[in-house]
Design a protein around this motif. Structure first.
Motif, PDB file in Angstrom:
ATOM      1  N   PHE A   1      56.904  25.664  59.712  1.00 43.41           N
ATOM      2  CA  PHE A   1      56.751  25.008  58.734  1.00 43.41           C
ATOM      3  C   PHE A   1      57.217  25.663  57.302  1.00 43.41           C
ATOM      4  O   PHE A   1      56.424  26.634  57.457  1.00 43.41           O
ATOM      5  N   GLY A   2      58.162  25.728  56.506  1.00 46.20           N
ATOM      6  CA  GLY A   2      58.472  26.531  55.320  1.00 46.20           C
ATOM      7  C   GLY A   2      57.619  25.984  54.237  1.00 46.20           C
ATOM      8  O   GLY A   2      57.185  25.041  54.023  1.00 46.20           O
TER       9      GLY A   2
ATOM     10  N   ASN B   1      49.311  29.670  63.179  1.00 43.72           N
ATOM     11  CA  ASN B   1      49.906  28.518  62.633  1.00 43.72           C
ATOM     12  C   ASN B   1      50.757  29.198  61.591  1.00 43.72           C
ATOM     13  O   ASN B   1      50.985  30.429  61.327  1.00 43.72           O
ATOM     14  N   PRO B   2      51.751  28.360  60.923  1.00 44.23           N
ATOM     15  CA  PRO B   2      52.845  28.834  60.073  1.00 44.23           C
ATOM     16  C   PRO B   2      52.037  29.508  58.966  1.00 44.23           C
ATOM     17  O   PRO B   2      52.602  30.733  58.441  1.00 44.23           O
ATOM     18  N   ILE B   3      50.942  29.085  58.434  1.00 42.41           N
ATOM     19  CA  ILE B   3      50.230  29.775  57.158  1.00 42.41           C
ATOM     20  C   ILE B   3      50.049  31.181  57.667  1.00 42.41           C
ATOM     21  O   ILE B   3      50.138  32.373  56.846  1.00 42.41           O
ATOM     22  N   GLN B   4      49.379  31.402  58.684  1.00 49.02           N
ATOM     23  CA  GLN B   4      48.970  32.585  59.081  1.00 49.02           C
ATOM     24  C   GLN B   4      49.989  33.613  59.450  1.00 49.02           C
ATOM     25  O   GLN B   4      49.869  34.799  59.108  1.00 49.02           O
TER      26      GLN B   4
ATOM     27  N   VAL C   1      61.707  25.319  59.914  1.00 50.89           N
ATOM     28  CA  VAL C   1      62.592  26.614  59.504  1.00 50.89           C
ATOM     29  C   VAL C   1      62.630  27.674  59.902  1.00 50.89           C
ATOM     30  O   VAL C   1      61.462  27.962  60.407  1.00 50.89           O
ATOM     31  N   ALA C   2      63.241  28.636  59.555  1.00 46.32           N
ATOM     32  CA  ALA C   2      63.323  30.236  59.756  1.00 46.32           C
ATOM     33  C   ALA C   2      62.806  30.904  58.648  1.00 46.32           C
ATOM     34  O   ALA C   2      63.010  30.660  57.548  1.00 46.32           O
TER      35      ALA C   2
END
Length: 384
Positions: free
Chosen positions: A234-235, A213-216, A120-121
């Motif tokens: 990834f949300g 990555n998304p978490i960063q 997602v955004a």
């Protein structure tokens, strides 16, 4: 006699906090049981073979592309052989679109969905409001959006090897719809076009995107003010909750291709029972408890979880808690692309991710890359 069940989660509050909380509740009615949850990294969640886990752990959080490998090597318990048909009928209709189906393979069910996600955004509403910027809804709008972002601010993509693979598959699906992979691998024209698309965006985004990555990215958005938008990651509901971090991050649908119905790729987490579990019946009872729709909509969410239950996603209270995360991203979930589940897919995915990452980072030829990818595909994946 005290019975110990061991589970393997993944290393983020979203991954382990709800499992530990619900396990604690479960033991109140099962005082003879103790439950321990270990964690593995996000990369290991996507890439570590479950063959490495089934001897030591009773319950394992799992990504849906593993289903073919699990079936071929008889690694996980087929839940259709243990959970009653009436119970399964309830579970089948209780989850966000595609989640339940993604853990089925050849008529077997190897996990129940406990966590739902798709690319997602993410956006910083406070920053965008000051700049009077509207977020893009298509890739073409995204290209125009870059030019409107002031120099000291930036857009980020999650493009470390694991996540560049997810972005690549998303672009392939948006360009070529759901049928871009067959027995020969990835459609060469679609694959090359997706690689060139990735290369284009690399010029306009935060330079660390290729490593993140998304978490960063979300940690950066939540702590600082430089990154105002991330179109594909990834949300995580955690970042949209008041008090979790300095800044609230809002999640919405990703840019899509208006000419195709596909949004982005499906992620999420299933919970499975090892075929080697000594206490199979008890482990399945715990699995059902965690996947229970009421528990998903309540305790699972309250303990930092991102549930798969549809009731949880439609809950006004949960949307209020998570800044409308569920309402804002439901369309993306509904139109998500389910990755293949063939035996060998995860090995191919891990090698393919490294190939794509190197290609985009070094700006090598897209046609050569897709040819190499498909050669790997034919030698690794058991297409059925």
């Amino acid at each position: 006699m005290k019975i110990e069940l061991k589970g393997m989660a993944w290393d983020h509050p979203r991954g382990y906090e709800p499992l530990r909380a619900l396990s604690k509740s479960f033991t109140q009615s099962h005082p003879e049981v103790s439950i321990k949850w270990d964690v593995r990294s996000l990369k290991e969640f996507g890439d570590m073979p479950i063959e490495d886990l089934i001897e030591e752990y009773d319950l394992i959080t799992i990504d849906h592309p593993y289903m073919g490998q699990a079936h071929k090597n008889q690694l996980l318990l087929d839940l259709k052989g243990i959970i009653s048909e009436d119970e399964l009928a309830v579970f089948e209709n209780a989850y966000v679109d595609h989640c339940y189906d993604s853990y089925q393979y050849k008529g077997h069910l190897y996990a129940l969905p406990i966590d739902a996600a798709a690319l997602v955004a993410a956006k910083r509403d406070d920053q965008l409001s000051k700049l009077r910027l509207q977020v893009p809804t298509t890739l073409e709008e995204l290209k125009s959006f870059y030019k409107k972002v002031p120099n000291k601010l930036s857009v980020a993509w999650a493009l470390c090897p694991t996540d560049i693979w997810c972005a690549f598959l998303t672009l392939c699906a948006q360009i070529g719809r759901r049928g871009f992979i067959n027995e020969n691998g990835i459609d060469p024209k679609i694959g090359a076009k997706a690689i060139d698309e990735l290369k284009y965006h690399l010029e306009f985004i935060h330079p660390e995107s290729i490593n993140w990555n998304p978490i960063q990215i979300l940690d950066e958005m939540a702590a600082n003010d430089e990154i105002i938008y991330a179109p594909y990651l990834f949300g995580y509901t955690n970042y949209s909750r008041m008090g979790y971090a300095k800044n609230i991050v809002t999640f919405i649908d990703s840019p899509a291709n208006p000419n195709t119905e596909v949004s982005t790729i499906l992620g999420g987490v299933g919970l499975a029972v090892s075929a080697h579990c000594k206490y199979k019946k008890l482990a399945v009872e715990l699995l059902k408890y965690i996947a229970n729709i009421e528990n998903q909509a309540g305790e699972y969410v309250r303990h930092q979880g991102q549930p798969a239950g549809l009731k949880a996603w439609k809950s006004e209270a949960n949307n209020a808690l998570c800044n409308d995360f569920f309402t804002n991203t439901m369309k993306t979930m509904k139109n998500a692309y389910i990755r293949p589940q063939y035996p060998g897919w995860n090995e191919f995915q891990e090698q393919g991710a490294d190939l794509i990452h190197a290609c985009v980072e070094k700006n090598t030829g897209a046609d050569t890359l897709i040819k190499n990818l498909n050669e790997h595909y034919k030698t690794i994946v058991s297409y059925e």
